[in-house]
Design an enzyme around this catalytic site. Structure first.
Site, PDB file in Angstrom:
ATOM      1  N   HIS A  98       0.823  -1.315   0.139  1.00 24.57           N
ATOM      2  CA  HIS A  98       0.128  -0.062  -0.064  1.00 24.57           C
ATOM      3  C   HIS A  98       0.935   1.268  -0.154  1.00 24.57           C
ATOM      4  O   HIS A  98       0.717   2.276  -0.671  1.00 24.57           O
ATOM      5  CB  HIS A  98      -0.849   0.067   1.284  1.00 24.57           C
ATOM      6  CG  HIS A  98      -1.917  -0.929   1.267  1.00 24.57           C
ATOM      7  ND1 HIS A  98      -2.404  -1.842   2.553  1.00 24.57           N
ATOM      8  CD2 HIS A  98      -2.823  -1.310   0.240  1.00 24.57           C
ATOM      9  CE1 HIS A  98      -3.115  -2.779   2.366  1.00 24.57           C
ATOM     10  NE2 HIS A  98      -3.588  -2.384   1.027  1.00 24.57           N
ATOM     11  N   ARG A 101      -1.516  -5.680  -8.404  1.00 17.89           N
ATOM     12  CA  ARG A 101      -0.393  -6.773  -8.086  1.00 17.89           C
ATOM     13  C   ARG A 101      -0.430  -7.658  -9.152  1.00 17.89           C
ATOM     14  O   ARG A 101       0.822  -7.959  -9.717  1.00 17.89           O
ATOM     15  CB  ARG A 101      -0.755  -7.250  -6.646  1.00 17.89           C
ATOM     16  CG  ARG A 101      -0.558  -6.413  -5.549  1.00 17.89           C
ATOM     17  CD  ARG A 101      -1.233  -7.291  -4.482  1.00 17.89           C
ATOM     18  NE  ARG A 101      -2.683  -7.115  -4.410  1.00 17.89           N
ATOM     19  CZ  ARG A 101      -3.431  -7.585  -3.404  1.00 17.89           C
ATOM     20  NH1 ARG A 101      -3.015  -7.919  -2.387  1.00 17.89           N
ATOM     21  NH2 ARG A 101      -4.745  -7.552  -3.600  1.00 17.89           N
TER      22      ARG A 101
HETATM   23  P1  ADP Z   1     -10.036  -3.380  -0.835  1.00 14.87           P
HETATM   24  O1  ADP Z   1     -10.825  -3.694   0.295  1.00 14.87           O
HETATM   25  O2  ADP Z   1     -10.700  -2.130  -1.319  1.00 14.87           O
HETATM   26  O3  ADP Z   1      -9.653  -4.077  -1.814  1.00 14.87           O
HETATM   27  P2  ADP Z   1      -7.461  -3.199   0.205  1.00 14.87           P
HETATM   28  O4  ADP Z   1      -6.599  -2.724   1.375  1.00 14.87           O
HETATM   29  O5  ADP Z   1      -7.420  -4.846   0.124  1.00 14.87           O
HETATM   30  O6  ADP Z   1      -8.711  -2.647   0.072  1.00 14.87           O
HETATM   31  O7  ADP Z   1      -6.484  -2.773  -0.974  1.00 14.87           O
HETATM   32  C1  ADP Z   1      -6.398  -1.377  -1.662  1.00 14.87           C
HETATM   33  C2  ADP Z   1      -5.918  -1.095  -2.735  1.00 14.87           C
HETATM   34  O8  ADP Z   1      -4.555  -1.218  -2.617  1.00 14.87           O
HETATM   35  C3  ADP Z   1      -6.195  -2.012  -3.842  1.00 14.87           C
HETATM   36  O9  ADP Z   1      -6.302  -1.257  -5.046  1.00 14.87           O
HETATM   37  C4  ADP Z   1      -5.507  -3.174  -3.873  1.00 14.87           C
HETATM   38  O10 ADP Z   1      -5.414  -3.701  -5.212  1.00 14.87           O
HETATM   39  C5  ADP Z   1      -4.069  -2.453  -3.573  1.00 14.87           C
HETATM   40  N1  ADP Z   1      -3.105  -3.273  -3.007  1.00 14.87           N
HETATM   41  C6  ADP Z   1      -3.346  -4.241  -1.902  1.00 14.87           C
HETATM   42  N2  ADP Z   1      -2.167  -4.619  -1.738  1.00 14.87           N
HETATM   43  C7  ADP Z   1      -0.964  -4.342  -2.711  1.00 14.87           C
HETATM   44  C8  ADP Z   1       0.037  -4.509  -2.897  1.00 14.87           C
HETATM   45  N3  ADP Z   1       1.032  -5.472  -2.287  1.00 14.87           N
HETATM   46  N4  ADP Z   1       0.646  -4.014  -3.840  1.00 14.87           N
HETATM   47  C9  ADP Z   1      -0.107  -2.979  -4.639  1.00 14.87           C
HETATM   48  N5  ADP Z   1      -1.256  -2.685  -4.451  1.00 14.87           N
HETATM   49  C10 ADP Z   1      -1.888  -3.544  -3.370  1.00 14.87           C
END
Ligand code: ADP
Length: 166
Positions: free
Chosen positions: A19, A92
């Protein structure tokens, strides 16, 4: 010229290095980036919304363009209220694509003037997901490669606190 405000929404349960990587990449696109922490009651988060806001705040304080806020309304309504025009999401792996694509198209139907942009994470963070991190931490594994020290500490506190009851 108007300021370009972006919104990076997510559940962030917990906030990961992946994130953080997306936020830091996103900074080149916006004058201000609001990290919008979704209540997500349907996902029964491990950390309550105030804790998730606090952990992201701690990790992003050095970035003056970043603001962290909770939200519980429809994302598009929140984005409009903030006078933002762009939603930032991270990608990802290929399996993220279908869900993200669908969500971006739905949001476009709800408001055609708001764009969703995607940033690719650093390769090393591609396998990092909040779900796996919680599982590793619950089983007492080392999560240092996936989360910042502040988040690792919060995970230890939660799971050590629970050990006696499980
Ligand atoms: P949500 O419940 O909205 O999916 P997340 O916290 O799981 O919330 O993810 C928020 C955003 O960050 C999403 O766009 C997700 O694809 C992205 N994300 C999550 N983990 C990673 C990572 N390791 N690298 C890049 N983006 C990520």
């Amino acid at each position: 010229m108007s300021r370009h405000i972006g919104v990076y929404p997510g559940t962030f349960d917990p906030f990961t290095r992946g994130h953080l990587d997306i936020i830091e990449r996103g900074l080149i696109l916006f004058d201000e980036l609001i990290v919008a922490v979704a209540d997500s009651p349907g996902k029964a988060p491990l950390f309550d919304i105030a804790e998730r806001v606090a952990m992201i705040d701690e990790q992003t304080r050095r970035h003056k363009k970043v603001r962290v806020e909770p939200f519980s309304s429809l994302l598009i309504d929140y984005v409009k209220k903030k006078r933002a025009r762009t939603i930032l999401r991270g990608l990802r792996v290929v399996s993220d694509f279908e869900y993200e694509f669908q969500m971006a198209l739905i949001n476009r139907k709800l408001d055609p003037e708001i764009e969703t942009v995607f940033m690719m994470t650093a390769e090393s963070y591609a396998p990092v997901s909040s779900r796996f991190i919680k599982e590793i931490a619950r089983l007492n594994g080392d999560v240092a490669a996936f989360v910042t020290p502040g988040v690792a500490k919060r995970l230890r506190t939660v799971y050590n606190g629970r050990k006696t009851t499980r």
